[in-house]
Design a protein around this motif. Structure first.
Motif, short mmCIF file in Angstrom:
data_model
loop_
_atom_site.label_atom_id
_atom_site.label_comp_id
_atom_site.label_asym_id
_atom_site.label_seq_id
_atom_site.Cartn_x
_atom_site.Cartn_y
_atom_site.Cartn_z
N TYR A 6 31.78 39.55 30.46
CA TYR A 6 33.20 39.34 30.71
C TYR A 6 34.04 40.08 29.67
N LYS A 7 35.34 40.15 29.98
CA LYS A 7 36.32 40.56 28.97
C LYS A 7 37.41 39.50 29.00
N GLN A 8 38.00 39.24 27.84
CA GLN A 8 39.00 38.18 27.78
C GLN A 8 40.18 38.49 28.70
N GLU A 9 40.59 37.47 29.45
CA GLU A 9 41.75 37.53 30.35
C GLU A 9 41.56 38.53 31.50
N ALA A 10 40.36 39.09 31.64
CA ALA A 10 40.10 40.01 32.76
C ALA A 10 39.76 39.20 34.01
N CYS A 11 39.54 39.92 35.13
CA CYS A 11 39.24 39.22 36.38
C CYS A 11 37.95 38.41 36.30
N SER A 12 37.11 38.73 35.31
CA SER A 12 35.87 37.97 35.09
C SER A 12 36.16 36.50 34.79
N GLY A 43 29.38 51.49 35.90
CA GLY A 43 30.79 51.53 36.29
C GLY A 43 31.72 50.97 35.22
N LEU A 44 31.14 50.39 34.17
CA LEU A 44 31.88 49.88 33.01
C LEU A 44 32.89 48.78 33.34
N LYS A 45 32.68 48.09 34.47
CA LYS A 45 33.62 47.04 34.87
C LYS A 45 32.98 45.67 34.71
N VAL A 46 33.82 44.71 34.37
CA VAL A 46 33.43 43.31 34.48
C VAL A 46 34.11 42.77 35.74
N PRO A 47 33.57 41.69 36.33
CA PRO A 47 32.43 40.91 35.91
C PRO A 47 31.10 41.53 36.32
N VAL A 48 30.07 41.22 35.49
CA VAL A 48 28.68 41.44 35.89
C VAL A 48 28.00 40.09 35.71
N VAL A 57 27.32 42.97 40.68
CA VAL A 57 28.65 43.41 40.26
C VAL A 57 29.61 43.17 41.42
N GLU A 58 30.89 43.37 41.17
CA GLU A 58 31.98 43.12 42.13
C GLU A 58 32.25 41.61 42.24
N GLY A 59 33.43 41.24 41.75
CA GLY A 59 33.80 39.83 41.68
C GLY A 59 33.68 39.10 43.02
N ALA A 60 34.13 39.73 44.11
CA ALA A 60 34.11 39.04 45.40
C ALA A 60 32.67 38.78 45.84
N ALA A 93 43.05 38.79 47.74
CA ALA A 93 43.17 38.70 46.28
C ALA A 93 42.45 39.88 45.62
N ASN A 94 41.18 40.04 45.96
CA ASN A 94 40.33 41.00 45.25
C ASN A 94 40.64 42.45 45.61
N ALA A 95 40.97 42.71 46.87
CA ALA A 95 41.08 44.10 47.31
C ALA A 95 42.53 44.54 47.54
N MET A 97 45.67 42.39 45.93
CA MET A 97 46.48 42.03 44.75
C MET A 97 45.91 42.65 43.47
N HIS A 98 44.59 42.59 43.29
CA HIS A 98 44.01 43.15 42.05
C HIS A 98 44.34 44.64 41.91
N PRO A 99 44.11 45.47 42.96
CA PRO A 99 44.48 46.89 42.82
C PRO A 99 45.97 47.10 42.57
N ARG A 162 48.56 36.21 35.22
CA ARG A 162 48.75 36.19 33.76
C ARG A 162 48.95 37.60 33.19
N TRP A 163 48.65 38.62 34.00
CA TRP A 163 48.67 39.99 33.48
C TRP A 163 50.06 40.60 33.37
N GLY A 164 51.00 40.14 34.22
CA GLY A 164 52.31 40.80 34.30
C GLY A 164 53.07 40.80 32.98
N1 LIG Z 1 36.40 45.73 42.18
C1 LIG Z 1 35.97 45.24 40.88
C2 LIG Z 1 37.07 45.53 39.87
C3 LIG Z 1 36.65 45.09 38.49
C4 LIG Z 1 37.65 45.53 37.45
O1 LIG Z 1 38.55 46.36 37.69
N2 LIG Z 1 37.49 44.97 36.27
C5 LIG Z 1 38.34 45.35 35.17
C6 LIG Z 1 38.87 44.10 34.45
S1 LIG Z 1 39.92 43.13 35.47
C7 LIG Z 1 37.55 46.13 34.15
O2 LIG Z 1 36.42 45.80 33.84
N3 LIG Z 1 38.16 47.21 33.64
C8 LIG Z 1 37.54 48.05 32.66
C9 LIG Z 1 38.04 47.78 31.29
O3 LIG Z 1 38.79 46.80 31.09
O4 LIG Z 1 37.63 48.49 30.39
C10 LIG Z 1 35.71 43.73 40.97
O5 LIG Z 1 36.43 43.04 41.69
O6 LIG Z 1 34.77 43.27 40.31
#
Ligand SMILES: N[C@@H](CCC(=O)N[C@@H](CS)C(=O)NCC(=O)O)C(=O)O
Length: 202
Positions: A6-12, A43-48, A57-60, A93-95, A97-99, A162-164
């Motif tokens: 995870y990363k703090q306050e991220a979608c994880s 892909g360097l993204k969380v969550p895993v 991988v991929e939150g949904a 939400a995932n596909a 609002m998140h983008p 919380r991100w805005g």
């Molecule tokens: N489609 C992916 C998107 C994941 C995503 O964009 N995660 C962001 C955090 S919200 C991330 O890890 N970004 C890379 C970073 O913060 O370095 C999912 O839903 O899991």
């Protein structure tokens, strides 16, 4: 036993909340504390999430996996209209609002301070506000997208909301939506997830 990167306050945080609401033990690993997170997720993204030998991988996809394995009010497991609506909400939400929020992060990273950057921020915020209006209209006759109880989509939306504050824009959360978000942030799983992540440090 699960392990969540995870990363703090991220979608994880939403996946973490779901794990806690489902009363599942989880080992937490901060992705940015690792020397080479790309070995975990190229892909360097969380969550895993790891579930035994399996890595997801991929939150949904992770949420669908967890809620199928541990049935609860967070997501209908039976085929039918309720599940189809829940899938729609999860993907909204995932596909969608998140983008929309990701554009704010992109502008912050890819542009220089100045009027063009502010214009781009505002265009992204306008699109986000339109999406919050869509959420508001869904909440006219029920407190959550999940109906009388929060579903995984409500949890995701509460995390994104919380991100805005990190950007120089006005994100307008309408009143019914604000009540939904407040209720999600009071859920024991959300409180526990946030506390656990904060306890591990930034
Ligand atoms: N489609 C992916 C998107 C994941 C995503 O964009 N995660 C962001 C955090 S919200 C991330 O890890 N970004 C890379 C970073 O913060 O370095 C999912 O839903 O899991």
């Amino acid at each position: 036993m699960y392990t969540l990167y995870y990363k703090q306050e991220a979608c994880s945080l939403a996946v973490h909340t779901v794990l806690r609401e489902l009363m599942q033990d989880v080992t937490l690993i901060r992705a940015d504390s690792l020397r080479d997170f790309s070995a975990v997720n190229p892909g360097l993204k969380v969550p895993v999430l790891t579930d035994g030998d399996e890595k997801l991988v991929e939150g949904a996809a992770i949420m669908l996996h967890l809620t199928s394995k541990h049935p609860s009010r967070l997501f209908p497991t039976e085929q039918g209209p309720a599940r189809r609506r829940a899938v729609e909400h999860l993907l909204f939400a995932n596909a969608t609002m998140h983008p929309a929020y990701s554009k704010l992060f992109f502008v912050a990273h890819a542009t220089e301070e100045g009027p063009v950057r502010q214009q781009l921020f505002e265009a992204a915020a306008k699109a986000i506000n339109q999406l919050w209006e869509q959420v508001e209209s869904q909440l006219q006759s029920q407190p959550f997208l999940g109906g009388q109880h929060a579903c995984v989509a409500d949890i995701l939306l509460a995390v994104y909301s919380r991100w805005g504050a990190a950007f120089p824009v006005d994100i307008v959360i309408p009143p019914r939506t604000a009540r939904m978000i407040e209720a999600v942030t009071c859920m024991p799983g959300f409180v526990a997830a946030l506390q656990a992540e904060q306890a591990q440090g930034a």
